[in-house]
Write a protein that holds these residues in place. Structure first.
Motif, PDB file in Angstrom:
ATOM      1  N   ARG A  17       0.852  -1.179   0.000  1.00 56.34           N
ATOM      2  CA  ARG A  17       0.000   0.000   0.000  1.00 56.34           C
ATOM      3  C   ARG A  17       0.888   1.229   0.000  1.00 56.34           C
ATOM      4  O   ARG A  17       1.744   1.410   0.856  1.00 56.34           O
ATOM      5  N   ASP A  19       0.654   4.275   0.924  1.00 57.62           N
ATOM      6  CA  ASP A  19       0.691   5.232   2.027  1.00 57.62           C
ATOM      7  C   ASP A  19       1.451   4.703   3.241  1.00 57.62           C
ATOM      8  O   ASP A  19       1.973   5.481   4.036  1.00 57.62           O
ATOM      9  N   MET A  22       5.158   5.640   3.738  1.00 55.34           N
ATOM     10  CA  MET A  22       5.267   7.063   4.082  1.00 55.34           C
ATOM     11  C   MET A  22       5.099   7.261   5.578  1.00 55.34           C
ATOM     12  O   MET A  22       5.803   8.068   6.196  1.00 55.34           O
ATOM     13  N   LEU A  23       4.153   6.529   6.186  1.00 56.78           N
ATOM     14  CA  LEU A  23       3.979   6.616   7.636  1.00 56.78           C
ATOM     15  C   LEU A  23       5.236   6.145   8.342  1.00 56.78           C
ATOM     16  O   LEU A  23       5.729   6.808   9.268  1.00 56.78           O
ATOM     17  N   HIS A 101      -2.636   9.462  10.220  1.00 57.64           N
ATOM     18  CA  HIS A 101      -2.443   8.520   9.116  1.00 57.64           C
ATOM     19  C   HIS A 101      -3.660   7.615   8.970  1.00 57.64           C
ATOM     20  O   HIS A 101      -4.205   7.458   7.867  1.00 57.64           O
ATOM     21  N   HIS A 104      -6.852   9.528   7.788  1.00 54.29           N
ATOM     22  CA  HIS A 104      -6.918   9.855   6.361  1.00 54.29           C
ATOM     23  C   HIS A 104      -6.946   8.608   5.485  1.00 54.29           C
ATOM     24  O   HIS A 104      -7.346   8.672   4.323  1.00 54.29           O
ATOM     25  N   SER A 105      -6.509   7.467   6.037  1.00 53.42           N
ATOM     26  CA  SER A 105      -6.502   6.224   5.262  1.00 53.42           C
ATOM     27  C   SER A 105      -7.754   5.388   5.517  1.00 53.42           C
ATOM     28  O   SER A 105      -7.882   4.297   4.973  1.00 53.42           O
TER      29      SER A 105
END
Length: 480
Positions: A17, A19, A22-23, A101, A104-105
């Motif tokens: 995934r 995102d 990035m976390l 995180h 928003h996910s």
């Protein structure tokens, strides 16, 4: 060994995934900044400034009633770090990044939203429990509480088929952690602890995520963190379990309060009252203040912001408030951030004189600055460009249209190569009276931003800031 292989496989799945990596990188960057030199806040300031909501949350906390003794009206993250401390702000940032995180996910599934709400509520309870104590320890406890549930959140958000299997087992009466082991081969707790290790969270966080057992011989601080983490998690579960009647909910919370009261150094009755007050707040369909702050109502906070002149003046006062002998690096970071925040610039850079012949970039915020500082420098020897005009001046100059053909001819080649997207910029010489400048402050607006001007009052405030910064070079003329 088998467990390590299972965890590696899970992380590989989650990394698919876009995102999630990035976390992970964001949290590692924050933790690395927390362990930086206590006198050089630049790394952590950059982490905070990269997120507007994060910036406002930190500033709001620094200006809260608990810190009025420090003078209030704190308008820069640098000053907030000096008031709150690196650990407190670092832990606050870690907690916010985790929550934001997942927020928003969040998929549209009701069960995923419920798990996230439980996590946020548990963090709210942990902060309520610690709000009258040491802030550093309090924010550490909040992160421990959030991390205790991160393993479950990762499964819910990133391993949906496995989560569905776990839910089906739970519906047949299997405990959640047992069901997780059956399906994945590891428990939620083990996934969360592995996340803490991979994200390089401090040892205290990893230890504080564990199960609370009053018979353990762990250090007192570890036991205290585990008690808060476990109590907050359990209360959040009780408050969000729809099948509980009000009477059953109160009985469960009373049992928890009696079990954890001594470790938390709080009377059980007080714990019960606090927990039920949160329950009533939810029952009234109101959004809890702490959760609202976690999601950072940026628009409302922005309306409360000071005007540019006042923000710059506040930065001047912060510089004046620095104790004698403060490192030049701290003053440079504070001044650079004040210029950035005061006028809403996209970028700010401070150039410091090295020897007699060179000005070199030492601090900076904004696009094309990070990683390029070592390529931003110019000779003090005269050249017919705007930078040499600035260092020959006693006050700042404002270039309203950097794209004007006549102005383009006055921009040095090194500037056009690195900062060619500037619409307008200001240059502020930093000098003692009657002496050559020891530094030059730069701030710009980009072509992508709306055009604006700097008023005479704003320029006066900027000149005052540059003048105040000059005194920090007396004890350390070239060290930054």
């Amino acid at each position: 060994m088998v467990k390590a292989v299972l965890l590696d496989r899970l992380w590989a799945r989650m990394n698919e995934r876009g995102d999630f990596p990035m976390l992970s990188q964001s949290l590692r960057t924050t933790v690395a900044a927390m362990t930086n030199d206590d006198y050089d806040f630049t790394a952590l300031v950059k982490v905070v400034l990269s997120d507007f909501a994060l910036t406002q949350k930190v500033l709001r906390l620094a200006n809260s009633a608990m810190y009025l003794a420090f003078g209030g009206n704190i308008t820069t993250v640098t000053r907030a770090l000096m008031v709150l401390g690196m650990d407190a702000v670092g832990h606050l940032v870690v907690g916010l990044k985790i929550v934001d995180h997942f927020h928003h996910s969040a998929p549209r599934r009701i069960d995923a939203k419920l798990e996230l709400n439980r996590t946020m509520l548990s963090g709210c309870i942990a902060r309520k429990l610690t709000e009258r104590g040491d802030l550093r320890a309090g924010e550490e406890a909040v992160v421990c509480t959030l991390m205790r549930q991160v393993g479950k959140l990762l499964v819910v958000f990133y391993l949906e088929p496995e989560w569905d299997q776990i839910r089906r087992e739970c519906e047949r009466g299997t405990a959640e952690d047992d069901a997780c082991i059956d399906v994945l081969g590891v428990s939620f707790t083990e996934i969360g602890q592995d996340a803490a290790t991979r994200w390089r969270l401090p040892t205290a966080i990893r230890e504080g995520m564990g199960e609370y057992d009053p018979a353990d011989s762990e250090p007192r601080q570890v036991q205290w963190l585990r008690a808060i983490t476990n109590y907050s998690t359990e209360v959040a579960r009780v408050l969000t379990t729809a099948s509980f009647t009000d009477e059953a909910r109160e009985e469960h919370i009373d049992e928890l309060a009696r079990h954890y009261g001594r470790a938390l150094n709080t009377e059980p009755e007080t714990l019960v009252q606090m927990s039920l007050a949160l329950a009533r707040e939810e029952a009234d369909d109101g959004v809890m203040r702490e959760i609202v702050e976690l999601r950072a109502n940026a628009d409302a906070i922005a309306r409360e912001s000071l005007d540019p002149e006042a923000r710059i003046a506040a930065g001047v006062q912060d510089l004046r408030a620095l104790p004698p002998g403060s490192p030049l690096a701290t003053a440079l970071t504070l001044a650079t951030e004040t210029v950035l925040a005061g006028l809403g610039f996209a970028r700010t850079i401070v150039f410091v004189r090295r020897g007699a012949n060179m000005f070199e970039a030492q601090r900076g915020f904004g696009p094309q600055v990070e990683g390029n500082l070592d390529q931003l420098s110019f000779s003090a020897a005269f050249q017919p460009d705007v930078f040499h005009l600035a260092i020959a001046n006693s006050v700042g100059i404002f270039i309203e249209n950097a794209r004007d053909p006549k102005m383009l001819a006055r921009l040095p080649a090194w500037y056009r190569a690195r900062l060619d997207d500037a619409r307008a910029f200001v240059l502020l010489p930093v000098a003692h009276a009657g002496e050559p400048p020891v530094a030059l402050l730069y701030g710009d607006w980009l072509l992508s931003q709306e055009p604006r001007r700097i008023s005479q009052k704003e320029m006066s405030a900027l000149n005052e800031l540059a003048h105040e910064l000059a005194r920090f070079f007396a004890a350390s003329p070239v060290k930054a």
